[in-house]
Motif scaffolding. Structure first.
Motif, PDB file in Angstrom:
ATOM      1  N   UNK A 216      51.271  20.161  40.234  1.00 48.67           N
ATOM      2  CA  UNK A 216      52.502  19.792  40.946  1.00 48.67           C
ATOM      3  C   UNK A 216      52.197  19.663  42.436  1.00 48.67           C
ATOM      4  N   UNK A 217      52.924  18.787  43.101  1.00 48.41           N
ATOM      5  CA  UNK A 217      52.772  18.614  44.543  1.00 48.41           C
ATOM      6  C   UNK A 217      53.921  19.248  45.325  1.00 48.41           C
ATOM      7  N   UNK A 218      54.862  19.874  44.612  1.00 48.42           N
ATOM      8  CA  UNK A 218      55.968  20.605  45.231  1.00 48.42           C
ATOM      9  C   UNK A 218      56.177  21.907  44.466  1.00 48.42           C
ATOM     10  N   UNK A 219      56.460  22.962  45.191  1.00 42.55           N
ATOM     11  CA  UNK A 219      56.727  24.245  44.541  1.00 42.55           C
ATOM     12  C   UNK A 219      57.945  24.149  43.635  1.00 42.55           C
ATOM     13  N   UNK A 220      57.874  24.859  42.533  1.00 40.35           N
ATOM     14  CA  UNK A 220      58.950  24.958  41.558  1.00 40.35           C
ATOM     15  C   UNK A 220      59.365  23.614  40.969  1.00 40.35           C
ATOM     16  N   UNK A 221      58.421  22.683  40.905  1.00 36.42           N
ATOM     17  CA  UNK A 221      58.690  21.416  40.247  1.00 36.42           C
ATOM     18  C   UNK A 221      58.736  21.675  38.737  1.00 36.42           C
ATOM     19  N   UNK A 222      59.548  20.914  38.028  1.00 40.84           N
ATOM     20  CA  UNK A 222      59.701  21.125  36.592  1.00 40.84           C
ATOM     21  C   UNK A 222      59.301  19.891  35.811  1.00 40.84           C
ATOM     22  N   UNK A 223      58.725  20.162  34.628  1.00 41.97           N
ATOM     23  CA  UNK A 223      58.250  19.115  33.732  1.00 41.97           C
ATOM     24  C   UNK A 223      58.741  19.399  32.322  1.00 41.97           C
ATOM     25  N   UNK A 224      59.249  18.368  31.674  1.00 40.51           N
ATOM     26  CA  UNK A 224      59.546  18.443  30.257  1.00 40.51           C
ATOM     27  C   UNK A 224      58.216  18.265  29.537  1.00 40.51           C
ATOM     28  N   UNK A 225      57.886  19.184  28.626  1.00 45.85           N
ATOM     29  CA  UNK A 225      56.601  19.169  27.940  1.00 45.85           C
ATOM     30  C   UNK A 225      56.845  19.072  26.435  1.00 45.85           C
ATOM     31  N   UNK A 226      56.175  18.121  25.818  1.00 47.69           N
ATOM     32  CA  UNK A 226      56.215  17.963  24.363  1.00 47.69           C
ATOM     33  C   UNK A 226      54.807  18.235  23.869  1.00 47.69           C
ATOM     34  N   UNK A 227      54.669  19.256  23.030  1.00 48.43           N
ATOM     35  CA  UNK A 227      53.349  19.563  22.500  1.00 48.43           C
ATOM     36  C   UNK A 227      53.453  20.243  21.151  1.00 48.43           C
ATOM     37  N   UNK A 228      52.382  20.879  20.722  1.00 46.57           N
ATOM     38  CA  UNK A 228      52.269  21.450  19.386  1.00 46.57           C
ATOM     39  C   UNK A 228      52.390  22.960  19.417  1.00 46.57           C
ATOM     40  N   UNK A 229      53.063  23.470  18.410  1.00 47.55           N
ATOM     41  CA  UNK A 229      53.077  24.899  18.139  1.00 47.55           C
ATOM     42  C   UNK A 229      52.643  25.076  16.693  1.00 47.55           C
ATOM     43  N   UNK A 230      51.964  26.173  16.426  1.00 48.93           N
ATOM     44  CA  UNK A 230      51.521  26.424  15.062  1.00 48.93           C
ATOM     45  C   UNK A 230      50.296  27.311  15.057  1.00 48.93           C
ATOM     46  N   UNK A 231      49.726  27.523  13.876  1.00 50.95           N
ATOM     47  CA  UNK A 231      48.571  28.425  13.765  1.00 50.95           C
ATOM     48  C   UNK A 231      47.332  27.849  14.433  1.00 50.95           C
ATOM     49  N   UNK A 232      46.428  28.738  14.800  1.00 49.00           N
ATOM     50  CA  UNK A 232      45.159  28.343  15.395  1.00 49.00           C
ATOM     51  C   UNK A 232      45.215  28.339  16.910  1.00 49.00           C
ATOM     52  N   UNK A 233      44.042  28.392  17.517  1.00 48.50           N
ATOM     53  CA  UNK A 233      43.935  28.347  18.975  1.00 48.50           C
ATOM     54  C   UNK A 233      43.914  26.886  19.408  1.00 48.50           C
ATOM     55  N   UNK A 234      45.012  26.422  20.001  1.00 46.91           N
ATOM     56  CA  UNK A 234      45.142  25.025  20.397  1.00 46.91           C
ATOM     57  C   UNK A 234      44.831  24.827  21.877  1.00 46.91           C
ATOM     58  N   UNK A 235      44.065  25.714  22.481  1.00 45.73           N
ATOM     59  CA  UNK A 235      43.685  25.539  23.881  1.00 45.73           C
ATOM     60  C   UNK A 235      42.250  26.001  24.081  1.00 45.73           C
ATOM     61  N   UNK A 236      41.360  25.026  24.266  1.00 43.56           N
ATOM     62  CA  UNK A 236      39.979  25.320  24.626  1.00 43.56           C
ATOM     63  C   UNK A 236      39.857  25.184  26.133  1.00 43.56           C
ATOM     64  N   UNK A 237      39.074  26.044  26.762  1.00 48.13           N
ATOM     65  CA  UNK A 237      38.822  25.953  28.196  1.00 48.13           C
ATOM     66  C   UNK A 237      37.334  25.766  28.433  1.00 48.13           C
ATOM     67  N   UNK A 238      37.018  24.905  29.391  1.00 45.90           N
ATOM     68  CA  UNK A 238      35.634  24.662  29.786  1.00 45.90           C
ATOM     69  C   UNK A 238      35.508  24.964  31.270  1.00 45.90           C
TER      70      UNK A 238
END
Length: 169
Positions: free
Chosen positions: A134-156
């Protein structure tokens, strides 16, 4: 490797290897609701694995300090992830291609984009990206993504020899 990322304008063509640009500008539409509404249909596709379900959330983000050292990227292997700005403010994106499916990113492939407050993005499954910028504090975003079993976030995390920097111009 030392590299300062050049911030590119967000266009459908430039962003195509990473996902969809969600915007009405220059897009086809058809009329609905007795002719009172333009429907810009299917601007992105929610990608889910067979065990996941689509969810809608709101993220409230704070501005980070720039120049920003890009030390890590994340990806979601089981589903796409969309960000649509709610307050109409520009925001930044840092992305890298899906690659071979392994946990490795070529630093030379990392790109940066500036989205206008009238554009959202849909990261395709497995696309590496920086957490919301974000380029402004407390900016908000509508997020559409997946929920469910398994680790759905890998970090590199980049090796310390890789120095990627993002500067506001």
């Amino acid at each position: 490797m030392i590299k300062t990322l050049t911030i590119e304008p967000l266009t459908r063509e430039a962003f195509a290897p990473f996902g969809d640009v969600i915007e009405s500008e220059g897009r086809d539409y058809f009329m609905i609701n007795n002719g009172s509404t333009r429907r810009y249909h299917q601007l992105g596709e929610v990608q889910l694995d067979e065990q996941g379900r689509g969810i809608i959330s709101i993220f409230r983000a704070r501005t980070l300090d720039y120049p920003l050292a890009i030390k890590m990227l994340e990806r979601h292997p089981f589903g796409s992830q969309s960000f649509i700005p709610l307050f109409g403010h520009d925001f930044l994106l840092v992305v890298a291609p899906v690659g071979d499916g392994g946990m490795n990113i070529d630093p030379a492939s990392v790109r940066a984009f500036r989205a206008s407050g009238r554009q959202g993005v849909n990261y395709h499954r497995g696309v590496w990206h920086h957490p919301i910028l974000a380029l402004r504090d407390d900016d908000e975003f509508l997020v559409v993504d997946r929920s469910g079993p398994g680790n759905n976030c890998d970090e590199f995390f980049f090796d310390e020899s890789v120095q990627l920097s993002l500067e506001l111009g």
